[in-house]
Design an enzyme around this catalytic site. Structure first.
Site, PDB file in Angstrom:
ATOM      1  N   LYS A 161      37.958  43.985  38.380  1.00 13.67           N
ATOM      2  CA  LYS A 161      39.054  44.885  38.024  1.00 13.67           C
ATOM      3  C   LYS A 161      38.621  45.940  37.012  1.00 13.67           C
ATOM      4  O   LYS A 161      38.862  47.135  37.208  1.00 13.67           O
ATOM      5  CB  LYS A 161      40.206  44.039  37.458  1.00 13.67           C
ATOM      6  N   THR A 162      38.000  45.513  35.930  1.00 12.03           N
ATOM      7  CA  THR A 162      37.590  46.444  34.880  1.00 12.03           C
ATOM      8  C   THR A 162      36.581  47.458  35.418  1.00 12.03           C
ATOM      9  O   THR A 162      36.646  48.653  35.098  1.00 12.03           O
ATOM     10  CB  THR A 162      36.979  45.677  33.696  1.00 12.03           C
ATOM     11  N   ASP A 199      46.090  48.977  32.930  1.00 11.24           N
ATOM     12  CA  ASP A 199      45.419  47.697  33.158  1.00 11.24           C
ATOM     13  C   ASP A 199      46.402  46.548  32.956  1.00 11.24           C
ATOM     14  O   ASP A 199      47.360  46.663  32.190  1.00 11.24           O
ATOM     15  CB  ASP A 199      44.242  47.586  32.181  1.00 11.24           C
ATOM     16  N   GLU A 200      46.158  45.412  33.614  1.00 10.15           N
ATOM     17  CA  GLU A 200      46.968  44.185  33.455  1.00 10.15           C
ATOM     18  C   GLU A 200      48.457  44.483  33.637  1.00 10.15           C
ATOM     19  O   GLU A 200      49.308  44.047  32.850  1.00 10.15           O
ATOM     20  CB  GLU A 200      46.721  43.541  32.083  1.00 10.15           C
ATOM     21  N   GLN A 255      48.666  36.157  38.504  1.00 10.46           N
ATOM     22  CA  GLN A 255      48.278  35.791  37.137  1.00 10.46           C
ATOM     23  C   GLN A 255      49.318  36.243  36.114  1.00 10.46           C
ATOM     24  O   GLN A 255      49.001  36.443  34.944  1.00 10.46           O
ATOM     25  CB  GLN A 255      46.910  36.382  36.801  1.00 10.46           C
ATOM     26  N   ARG A 269      39.333  29.977  36.467  1.00 11.91           N
ATOM     27  CA  ARG A 269      38.422  30.169  35.325  1.00 11.91           C
ATOM     28  C   ARG A 269      37.061  29.538  35.607  1.00 11.91           C
ATOM     29  O   ARG A 269      36.073  29.854  34.939  1.00 11.91           O
ATOM     30  CB  ARG A 269      38.987  29.519  34.047  1.00 11.91           C
TER      31      ARG A 269
END
Length: 692
Positions: free
Chosen positions: A33-34, A224-225, A255, A615
């Site tokens: 994503k980043t 973002d997010e 998420q 994770r």
């Protein structure tokens, strides 16, 4: 010129090349994503979009720095991003210029949380509430309540009904306190963190020329997010993007786990149905382009298979299917244990085995739904001298409410414990340090028993102090009524006293603290009366040893490379480890039994479990005890475990067979008896014959 096709996969390239207009990027866990956002910014810069015409909004300073550093690296270090940062930082930058339009001066001060609470204390006092005379929500609880109303754009009544029903009769009083708090901040030329967002929103809505200036300036808005945005944040985003409509939001609805902070999953689910109107209308983004990043660079195919199967049970979501580019490895394991101490023994042992196999301790994490789930494991790690870094809260025996209850037990065990007396009395209304010193001096010098001397001490107190003394006596009397004087019974006696009211008034998360205390009671059950002392002696000694171990470990210079991580799942979001243990995945614990009242709450719990699973990079262990941590009742596996196809898991190592309980198996051979809820479950303290 950057060669984007060599740096990105096809899914990411689609975003880079076609990210004009309203765009929703559904970025699965570990999908880059980043990287996608930063390359999109670099692409815009290459195509002559000026840095000041790009607004990049993040949720943390760390994320903002990572992105701006990466953009700078990609562009040869020549370009700075003046409008890149967290929502609060961008708001502060704008309000510094335009604060006078809202009645503030340009040099306004930002209050931190402690300063905010101090100001609220003045407002409470101004309202005529004397918290030393009666129980009333603490400044911390009121601060949390007001903050939620502002971020969720709702009323105090809404929040009371949803989160604090026991304070509904105080709606008018709390409303006046909130209004006074707002007026005092304006008069003092100060803003708290919530004000930064609320005032930015008001600035844009009330001043068309400012809205026009920035809406025209920001040709591209990237967020973002996005799944973590609340209502006030999404309103700001829509205003900034109202002119050019080049809004690209990146997030993963699977998420979205922060509703308790007022994050609203509907912002991402309803992206096409709302926003885009400078006047605040609900025109929406009907022409939205939806991109999906489903290539996962983190986890093995076996782990992703479990994650995909679990999240597929949520109905209110965008359908995604994560695909791994990592080589195949071992299946995730599910392990069941008779109780939490056995679960802890297994995890500690497996951690040591992984270290022997070459997995560094810093690459191992143990995740849990609630902080109290870690208590048994913390004890086991201490015994085996395995260092750990605790995230998401305070270590178990250092938590305020744990220390409160232990203080009551200490004065029962040793009436001369000055520290314990100070703790239990200072929390009472109307009793301060001077009164505590008087009381302690008389108690310590007296040869009488506590039963004889305590009723006499109210005479040395003021009328206000007698109120607090009466509440202390009520708690202490409840303890003294316990027949067997066992620590578990004493702890549960405290939970039936006025201490419960104290928890409710002081802490917004008092329900979680109650679960902590029930876990403490369960832990204390292992201490039996022996010839060399009482159960209470042994229990308090063990707790003190554990506290000292924690303090020594904290003070010792232990490199982070030599520590495993213990963390709540909420704190673990965005992180990854080679090996992950998810513990206490049992019915009533994960999902939390308070979160199963509606499909909406259950789906958020499932998203939380999905976050925990994703994770893990190579090793994933899902464990649970068969006996409840809080009720000493048989509970069985979580529904989330039941939702996983058995062929996706390794359950062959389970002693005695399967980690799953299927009531249809051998049904004719089972006789069921009614459960007498007034009697505790009978459990042996022996785990095997080797313990004899």
């Amino acid at each position: 010129m950057l060669n984007f096709s060599e740096e990105l996969n096809k899914e990411q390239l689609e975003v880079i090349y076609n990210g004009d207009g309203p765009c929703l990027v559904l970025a699965g866990a570990g999908s880059g994503k980043t990287r996608t956002i930063t390359y999109r910014v670099a692409y815009l810069l290459e195509h002559n979009i000026q840095p000041e015409n790009i607004l990049l909004l993040t949720f943390t300073n760390k994320a903002a720095k990572q992105m701006t550093d990466r953009v700078s690296e990609l562009t040869g270090g020549k370009i700075q991003m003046p409008w890149s940062g967290t929502f609060h930082r961008i708001a502060y930058k704008m309000l510094r210029r335009y604060a006078p339009l809202l009645g503030y001066k340009n040099n306004f001060t930002i209050l931190d949380s402690e300063d905010s609470r101090d100001l609220l204390k003045l407002c409470i006092k101004q309202e005529g509430v004397d918290r030393k005379e009666r129980r009333f929500p603490s400044p911390n609880v009121i601060q949390s309540l007001i903050s939620y109303t502002r971020n969720a754009k709702c009323t105090i009544k809404d929040v009371l009904e949803q989160k604090y029903p026991n304070w509904l009769d105080l709606e008018d009083v709390l409303g006046r306190i909130a209004q006074d708090y707002s007026e005092r901040k304006l008069f003092s030329n100060v803003m708290d963190f919530d004000d930064l967002l609320v005032n930015l929103y008001l600035l844009l809505r009330k001043n068309d020329h400012i809205l026009k200036k920035y809406a025209e300036q920001f040709q591209y808005v990237l967020v973002d997010e996005y799944q973590d945005t609340n209502r006030i944040q999404v309103s700001i985003i829509d205003l900034f993007a109202s002119h050019h409509k080049n809004i690209l939001v990146v997030g993963d609805d699977a998420q979205s786990i922060y509703s308790f902070r007022a994050a609203d999953i509907q912002n991402i689910l309803d992206f096409s149905a709302r926003g885009g109107s400078a006047s605040g209308g609900e025109k929406g983004y009907p022409d939205v382009k939806i991109f999906k990043l489903e290539t996962n660079y983190r986890s093995t195919p076996e782990i992703l298979s479990v994650a995909n199967v679990v999240i597929a049970n949520n109905k209110n979501q965008y359908q995604k299917e994560l695909r791994s580019v990592v080589n195949q490895f071992a299946k995730p394991e599910v392990h069941a244990f008779s109780e939490s101490s056995e679960e802890a023994e297994f995890i500690a042992g497996r951690i040591l085995e992984l270290r022997e196999e070459g997995v560094e301790l810093k690459k191992i994490a143990v995740l849990f739904r609630a902080a109290f789930h870690s208590q048994a494991l913390e004890m086991e790690l201490a015994k085996r001298d395995i260092p750990y870094d605790y995230r998401g809260g305070t270590r178990f025996f250092e938590r305020a409410h744990i220390k409160d209850v232990l203080a009551y037990l200490k004065i029962l065990n040793n009436k001369n414990d000055a520290i314990a007396w100070g703790r239990v009395l200072n929390m009472q209304v109307g009793i301060g340090p001077v009164s505590v010193e008087k009381i302690y001096r008389l108690i310590s010098q007296s040869t009488e028993s506590l039963n004889d001397i305590l009723p006499q001490l109210s005479d040395i107190l003021s009328a206000r102090g007698r109120v607090g003394w009466s509440e202390f006596l009520q708690i202490f009397t409840m303890i003294q009524k316990v027949e067997n004087n066992h620590p578990s019974s004493l702890i549960r006696g405290i939970l039936k006293s006025k201490y419960l009211e104290y928890l409710e008034s002081e802490y917004s998360d008092y329900r979680d603290r109650l679960q902590d205390l029930e876990q403490l009671a369960l832990f204390s059950e292992q201490y039996l009366v022996l010839e060399d002392g009482t159960a209470l002696d042994r229990f308090l000694a063990e707790v003190t040893l554990q506290e000292n171990y924690n303090n020594v470990q904290t003070q010792t210079e232990i490199d982070d490379d030599e520590k495993i991580v213990l963390s709540t799942v909420h704190q673990a979001k965005g992180l990854e480890w080679e090996a992950v243990f998810i513990i206490n995945v049992s019915a009533g614990q994960f999902p939390n039994d308070r979160s199963t009242g509606s499909d909406k709450e259950l789906e958020e719990e499932r998203r939380l479990f999905y976050v925990a699973v994703t994770r893990a990079k190579k090793y994933l262990y899902i464990t649970y005890p068969l006996v409840s941590n809080s009720q000493s009742l048989l509970q069985g596996p979580s529904i989330f475990i039941d939702e996983i196809d058995r062929e996706l898991l390794d359950i062959s190592s389970i002693s005695g067979g399967s980690a799953f309980f299927d009531p249809s198996d051998n049904e004719d051979d089972v006789t069921y008896e009614a459960l007498d809820e007034d009697k505790p479950a009978v459990r042996s303290f022996l785990k095997s014959l080797d313990k004899l």
